[in-house]
Write an enzyme that holds these catalytic residues in place. Structure first.
Site, PDB file in Angstrom:
ATOM      1  N   GLU A 128       0.825  -1.211   0.000  1.00  0.00           N
ATOM      2  CA  GLU A 128       0.000   0.000   0.000  1.00  0.00           C
ATOM      3  C   GLU A 128       0.859   1.262   0.000  1.00  0.00           C
ATOM      4  O   GLU A 128       0.525   2.243  -0.650  1.00  0.00           O
ATOM      5  CB  GLU A 128      -0.955   0.001   1.205  1.00  0.00           C
ATOM      6  N   GLY A 145      10.778   7.291  -6.210  1.00  0.00           N
ATOM      7  CA  GLY A 145      10.402   8.650  -5.834  1.00  0.00           C
ATOM      8  C   GLY A 145       9.667   8.709  -4.503  1.00  0.00           C
ATOM      9  O   GLY A 145       9.409   7.681  -3.872  1.00  0.00           O
ATOM     10  N   TYR A 178      -6.265   6.208   4.767  1.00  0.00           N
ATOM     11  CA  TYR A 178      -6.406   5.241   3.670  1.00  0.00           C
ATOM     12  C   TYR A 178      -5.613   3.958   3.970  1.00  0.00           C
ATOM     13  O   TYR A 178      -6.146   2.843   3.897  1.00  0.00           O
ATOM     14  CB  TYR A 178      -5.934   5.833   2.320  1.00  0.00           C
ATOM     15  N   ASP A 199      -9.216   6.181  -1.326  1.00  0.00           N
ATOM     16  CA  ASP A 199      -8.194   6.957  -2.032  1.00  0.00           C
ATOM     17  C   ASP A 199      -8.848   7.575  -3.275  1.00  0.00           C
ATOM     18  O   ASP A 199     -10.074   7.523  -3.439  1.00  0.00           O
ATOM     19  CB  ASP A 199      -6.991   6.075  -2.385  1.00  0.00           C
TER      20      ASP A 199
END
Ligand code: SF4
Length: 351
Positions: free
Chosen positions: A36, A80, A119, A137
């Site tokens: 996740e 990233g 979330y 989300d």
């Protein structure tokens, strides 16, 4: 809306159509949590190889909790948003220290872990622990805004609560794990941001937007402001042994603790780059540059700003004292953010 029918059709569709993904092999909460976090702002296809390598390197909570920072950053190189892996590391260390290595199974405890927002908490509690918790989300907001014709602006943080309540009221209490995964899967495969495949959608007879023909107008989302562009000059400096000079970024802020080539921020209008570069370099590193050549420009968009970097290669006349000199083989063991990897590719191309 017949909630029971909606749940049954969604769950049946999922059983027949879901993708086999590596984090769906079992319900291990640690594996679910890692997936996740990786999937935030990143596409499934991109995540798969990273996830598999991550699980090879750190198969258990203990392995990851005890890992060195350089290795955890390396595991994320190219993905990233590095704060994700730093926060995950802090969270897993807490799990190891205070929860006997088990990811907490209550909303209260899991939400206390670093980097775990509503979330992620909902996703782990429902998928791994079968708790009927919403995991809302952008995907789920898109799907629900269409099914229930919810016209609130999903770019506003307060809107999430409206969707959480709606999911809470409609989630399957018998199988919340599959229900939430099915919603996510429907958003990824059928109810896509553009051109949703309504004609083959398992719940099209109950979808308010489809019934009214307004599926392309939902969700309502105001546009984010465009971030600013920051201009840099960066130089790939080589010494007489063929080694390259790298430096570590500050321990806080964007791309914290990752490695880069020497660089300087410049004004957009600045032109005498190479002169400026020599002066700055000599001042900072106490070394003399020769054979300075422009090798290209790297543009990289972050979520809130853009970097535009003019890249140079150069030789250094005398070895400088500051910074770290590494062979190209050694360079591969350091974590370089994507724009720095692109600078290195330019250097290799022009060598
Ligand atoms: S019918 Fe269309 S808009 Fe409605 S949920 Fe299905 S794909 Fe989305």
């Amino acid at each position: 809306m017949n909630i029971n029918k909606f749940q049954i059709e969604l769950l049946q569709w999922y059983e027949l159509n879901h993708r086999q993904l590596p984090w769906r092999l079992n319900k291990d909460p640690y594996r679910i949590l890692v997936s996740e976090i990786m999937l935030q702002q990143t596409r499934v296809e991109t995540v798969i190889p990273y996830y598999e390598r991550f699980m090879n390197w750190f198969p258990t909570v203990k392995d990851f909790a005890e890992a060195e920072e350089e290795k955890i950053l390396k595991s994320w190189e190219g993905l990233g948003y590095y704060s994700r892996v730093r926060n995950l590391h802090s969270a897993i260390k807490e799990v190891s220290e205070f929860y006997e290595g088990k990811i907490p199974n209550t909303k209260e405890d899991i939400s206390k872990l670093k980097g775990i927002g509503p979330y992620t908490a909902g996703a782990v509690l429902s998928i791994a622990y079968d708790k009927p918790e919403p995991a809302v989300d952008g995907n789920v907001m898109r799907v629900y805004s269409r099914i229930f014709k919810i016209q609130e602006d999903i770019a506003k943080p307060a809107t999430r609560k409206i969707f959480e309540k709606k999911v809470h009221d409609t989630i399957s209490n018998e199988d919340p794990s599959t229900f939430n995964q099915a919603l996510m899967e429907l958003g990824a495969l059928i109810c896509t941001p553009t051109s949703p495949k309504c004609l083959i959608c398992p719940i099209n007879d109950q979808c308010q937007a489809f019934i009214e023909g307004i599926q392309d107008q939902l969700p309502i989302k105001t546009k984010m402001k465009k971030g600013k562009t920051i201009h840099y000059v960066s130089v790939v400096v080589e010494n007489e042994n063929g080694e390259l000079l790298i430096q570590k970024r500050a321990s806080k802020g964007l791309l914290a603790g990752l490695w880069e080539f020497p660089n300087y921020e410049i004004k957009e209008s600045e032109t005498q780059i190479s002169t400026q570069l020599i002066l700055d370099f000599e001042e900072q590193y106490n070394g003399k540059l020769i054979d300075i050549k422009p090798i290209g420009t790297v543009k990289h968009k972050f979520s809130h700003l853009t970097w535009e970097v003019q890249v140079f290669s150069a030789q250094v006349l005398q070895n400088v004292k500051e910074g770290l000199w590494v062979s190209e083989k050694e360079l591969a063991t350091y974590t370089l953010p994507i724009p720095v990897q692109k600078m290195y590719e330019l250097y290799v191309y022009h060598k």
